[in-house]
Design a protein around this motif. Structure first.
Motif, PDB file in Angstrom:
ATOM      1  N   ASP A 159       0.829  -1.214   0.000  1.00 11.61           N
ATOM      2  CA  ASP A 159       0.000   0.000   0.000  1.00 11.61           C
ATOM      3  C   ASP A 159       0.863   1.264   0.000  1.00 11.61           C
ATOM      4  N   TYR A 160       2.167   1.071   0.109  1.00 14.33           N
ATOM      5  CA  TYR A 160       3.087   2.184   0.341  1.00 14.33           C
ATOM      6  C   TYR A 160       3.255   3.083  -0.880  1.00 14.33           C
ATOM      7  N   ASN A 161       3.366   2.484  -2.069  1.00 12.78           N
ATOM      8  CA  ASN A 161       3.605   3.259  -3.297  1.00 12.78           C
ATOM      9  C   ASN A 161       2.483   3.080  -4.317  1.00 12.78           C
ATOM     10  N   LYS A 162       1.267   2.926  -3.822  1.00 13.99           N
ATOM     11  CA  LYS A 162       0.104   2.803  -4.707  1.00 13.99           C
ATOM     12  C   LYS A 162      -0.227   4.152  -5.340  1.00 13.99           C
ATOM     13  N   PRO A 163      -0.794   4.137  -6.573  1.00 14.92           N
ATOM     14  CA  PRO A 163      -0.980   2.973  -7.445  1.00 14.92           C
ATOM     15  C   PRO A 163       0.253   2.720  -8.313  1.00 14.92           C
ATOM     16  N   ASN A 164       0.293   1.494  -8.877  1.00 18.98           N
ATOM     17  CA  ASN A 164       1.306   1.101  -9.847  1.00 18.98           C
ATOM     18  C   ASN A 164       2.726   1.277  -9.311  1.00 18.98           C
ATOM     19  N   GLY A 165       2.952   0.799  -8.089  1.00 17.07           N
ATOM     20  CA  GLY A 165       4.291   0.890  -7.503  1.00 17.07           C
ATOM     21  C   GLY A 165       4.568  -0.324  -6.639  1.00 17.07           C
ATOM     22  N   GLN A 166       5.741  -0.373  -6.065  1.00 15.61           N
ATOM     23  CA  GLN A 166       6.060  -1.464  -5.152  1.00 15.61           C
ATOM     24  C   GLN A 166       7.093  -1.000  -4.140  1.00 15.61           C
ATOM     25  N   LYS A 167       7.155  -1.739  -3.033  1.00 15.53           N
ATOM     26  CA  LYS A 167       8.129  -1.422  -1.991  1.00 15.53           C
ATOM     27  C   LYS A 167       8.664  -2.716  -1.404  1.00 15.53           C
ATOM     28  N   LYS A 185      -1.931   2.363  10.187  1.00 12.78           N
ATOM     29  CA  LYS A 185      -1.485   1.714   8.956  1.00 12.78           C
ATOM     30  C   LYS A 185      -1.183   0.235   9.161  1.00 12.78           C
ATOM     31  N   PHE A 186      -1.197  -0.211  10.420  1.00 11.28           N
ATOM     32  CA  PHE A 186      -0.918  -1.624  10.700  1.00 11.28           C
ATOM     33  C   PHE A 186      -2.097  -2.470  10.234  1.00 11.28           C
ATOM     34  N   TYR A 187      -1.803  -3.445   9.376  1.00 13.70           N
ATOM     35  CA  TYR A 187      -2.848  -4.328   8.885  1.00 13.70           C
ATOM     36  C   TYR A 187      -3.424  -5.134  10.052  1.00 13.70           C
ATOM     37  N   GLY A 188      -4.742  -5.131  10.185  1.00 11.45           N
ATOM     38  CA  GLY A 188      -5.398  -5.877  11.255  1.00 11.45           C
ATOM     39  C   GLY A 188      -5.770  -5.021  12.443  1.00 11.45           C
ATOM     40  N   ILE A 189      -5.323  -3.757  12.449  1.00 16.17           N
ATOM     41  CA  ILE A 189      -5.719  -2.831  13.517  1.00 16.17           C
ATOM     42  C   ILE A 189      -6.750  -1.863  12.933  1.00 16.17           C
ATOM     43  N   GLY A 190      -8.012  -2.080  13.290  1.00 16.14           N
ATOM     44  CA  GLY A 190      -9.104  -1.281  12.741  1.00 16.14           C
ATOM     45  C   GLY A 190      -9.319   0.024  13.482  1.00 16.14           C
ATOM     46  N   LYS A 191     -10.391   0.708  13.108  1.00 16.92           N
ATOM     47  CA  LYS A 191     -10.673   2.035  13.664  1.00 16.92           C
ATOM     48  C   LYS A 191     -10.871   2.006  15.177  1.00 16.92           C
ATOM     49  N   VAL A 192     -11.635   1.029  15.654  1.00 11.30           N
ATOM     50  CA  VAL A 192     -11.939   0.958  17.087  1.00 11.30           C
ATOM     51  C   VAL A 192     -10.661   0.720  17.892  1.00 11.30           C
ATOM     52  N   THR A 193      -9.850  -0.241  17.443  1.00 10.75           N
ATOM     53  CA  THR A 193      -8.594  -0.542  18.145  1.00 10.75           C
ATOM     54  C   THR A 193      -7.625   0.628  18.053  1.00 10.75           C
ATOM     55  N   THR A 194      -7.608   1.295  16.892  1.00  9.85           N
ATOM     56  CA  THR A 194      -6.738   2.463  16.721  1.00  9.85           C
ATOM     57  C   THR A 194      -7.072   3.533  17.763  1.00  9.85           C
ATOM     58  N   GLU A 195      -8.357   3.819  17.926  1.00  9.03           N
ATOM     59  CA  GLU A 195      -8.787   4.819  18.917  1.00  9.03           C
ATOM     60  C   GLU A 195      -8.386   4.399  20.326  1.00  9.03           C
ATOM     61  N   LYS A 196      -8.535   3.111  20.600  1.00  3.44           N
ATOM     62  CA  LYS A 196      -8.177   2.604  21.925  1.00  3.44           C
ATOM     63  C   LYS A 196      -6.673   2.753  22.153  1.00  3.44           C
ATOM     64  N   MET A 197      -5.893   2.483  21.128  1.00  2.00           N
ATOM     65  CA  MET A 197      -4.436   2.620  21.252  1.00  2.00           C
ATOM     66  C   MET A 197      -4.049   4.085  21.456  1.00  2.00           C
ATOM     67  N   TYR A 198      -4.733   4.977  20.762  1.00  2.00           N
ATOM     68  CA  TYR A 198      -4.472   6.405  20.951  1.00  2.00           C
ATOM     69  C   TYR A 198      -4.658   6.795  22.423  1.00  2.00           C
ATOM     70  N   HIS A 199      -5.702   6.243  23.040  1.00  2.00           N
ATOM     71  CA  HIS A 199      -5.980   6.538  24.459  1.00  2.00           C
ATOM     72  C   HIS A 199      -4.856   6.029  25.373  1.00  2.00           C
ATOM     73  N   HIS A 200      -4.131   5.025  24.885  1.00  2.00           N
ATOM     74  CA  HIS A 200      -3.011   4.473  25.661  1.00  2.00           C
ATOM     75  C   HIS A 200      -1.677   5.094  25.234  1.00  2.00           C
ATOM     76  N   GLY A 201      -1.749   6.170  24.464  1.00  2.00           N
ATOM     77  CA  GLY A 201      -0.526   6.855  24.032  1.00  2.00           C
ATOM     78  C   GLY A 201       0.247   6.113  22.961  1.00  2.00           C
TER      79      GLY A 201
END
Length: 360
Positions: A159-167, A185-201
């Motif tokens: 997803d880093y160099n989209k479209p038509n790219g690679q890394k 940007k971590f695959y498998g960490i959705g919106k809800v978990t992201t917000e929870k992680m933000y709360h934990h710094g």
């Protein structure tokens, strides 16, 4: 002298705006225009959006009404899944010219393990370039790719160099790459978990890495150990050519919202028949029936029932779904109904993972 760490060579190939790109390829008049596959300005949900539409904030899973608000010039086209499947099969044939270890995630993306490949090419980076070039020349579409030591990092890298790219993220770059990455940007960490992680710094991979395994398990349960490992580049899931389905589903969005449970019953019977076809095709049965209800306000509700035996028959699917329909009162008119079957009779075999060392 300590034993040398050995690595796999994994490529994640992801087609660029696949459904929309197929439509633009097949109809040159649509090229360069904001396009949404699925939905409409009146009803439905966007299945895919062209890059021209994405500039206006149009995204998959967005309502057609909202998509049109974001982009008044948006063009809606009906999805043609048989055509997408046809193109996908051509792309997979290209993959198999390089390795038999191909794990499709969907019609438009797949993992390839090229640690030992049919071309005898020691460079995963060059293989990815060659695959992308062939897809463009033989199919007419662009693809992006991520290359690394495991599926998790390769998926993020694609997803880093989209479209038509690679890394490529080499073995000695993995931890530094992940430390600098925004946690969302971590695959498998959705919106809800992201917000929870933000709360934990926890805002970046580096922040995540600073937390102990005990801390993460305390605050994120069983997933804590997974987060602890992935930020250190530890993810030993192998590429599985025969990926086992965890569920099979069929659903339908209605042209007009339904308020009568009798009409819903009729639609459920048709959905059960469609689901039976899919199950019979692959000789799959399951024990847990789930009814999906999407209301006119776009909220979604699911109701499930686990039976003591495996089923695949449309009659039993319908009877169970109907029972779930009447389990409690509807809270609003209904725009979509779906039936899925999981707890399947497919067997998942666990294998011991052995890392292999190769130059990237």
């Amino acid at each position: 002298m300590s034993e040398e760490i050995r690595y796999r060579k994994i490529i994640h190939v992801d087609m660029d705006a696949f459904y929309a790109s197929v439509e633009q390829m097949d109809n040159p008049e649509l090229k360069g225009k904001p396009l949404a596959v699925g939905g409409s300005e009146v009803r439905g949900v966007v299945s895919a959006a062209s890059y021209e539409a994405r500039k206006f904030g149009v995204r998959s899973a967005m309502s057609g009404i909202q998509a049109k608000r974001n982009c008044p010039e948006l063009i809606f086209v009906r999805p043609r899944f048989e055509r997408y499947k046809e193109i996908s099969n051509k792309i997979r044939k290209i993959f198999h010219d390089y390795t038999d270890l191909v794990e499709p995630l969907s019609l438009d993306e797949a993992y390839l393990d090229v640690s030992q490949n049919k071309k005898g090419n020691p460079s995963a980076t060059l293989i990815a370039q060659e695959i992308r070039k062939r897809i463009f020349e033989e199919v007419g579409l662009t693809a992006s790719a991520g290359i690394s030591v495991n599926k998790f990092v390769a998926k993020i890298a694609s997803d880093y160099n989209k479209p038509n790219g690679q890394k490529t993220v080499n073995p000695d770059e993995v931890e530094d790459f992940l430390e600098k990455l925004d946690i969302k940007k971590f695959y498998g960490i959705g919106k809800v978990t992201t917000e929870k992680m933000y709360h934990h710094g926890i805002f970046t991979g580096k922040d995540l890495k600073s937390k102990t395994k005990e801390y993460l398990e305390q605050h994120f349960g069983k997933s804590g150990g997974f987060y602890y490992n992935i930020v250190r580049g530890i993810h030993n899931s192998e590429v599985k050519p025969n990926r086992v389905s965890k569920s099979v589903a069929a659903e339908h969005t209605f042209n007009e919202n339904l308020t009568s449970e009798i009409f819903m019953q009729e639609r459920l019977e048709r959905i059960a028949a469609e689901l039976e076809k899919r199950l019979k095709k692959y000789n799959i049965s399951g024990k847990t029936v789930t009814l999906k209800i999407k209301y006119s306000d776009f909220t979604t509700q699911t109701r499930s029932k686990t039976l003591p035996y495996f089923i695949s028959d449309k009659g039993l699917l319908f009877v169970t779904a109907k029972e779930l329909l009447y389990q409690e009162r509807m809270k609003d008119s209904v725009r979509l109904l779906g039936i899925s079957l999981n707890n399947l009779n497919t067997e998942i075999k666990k294998t011991v993972v052995v890392q292999l060392r190769f130059e990237f």
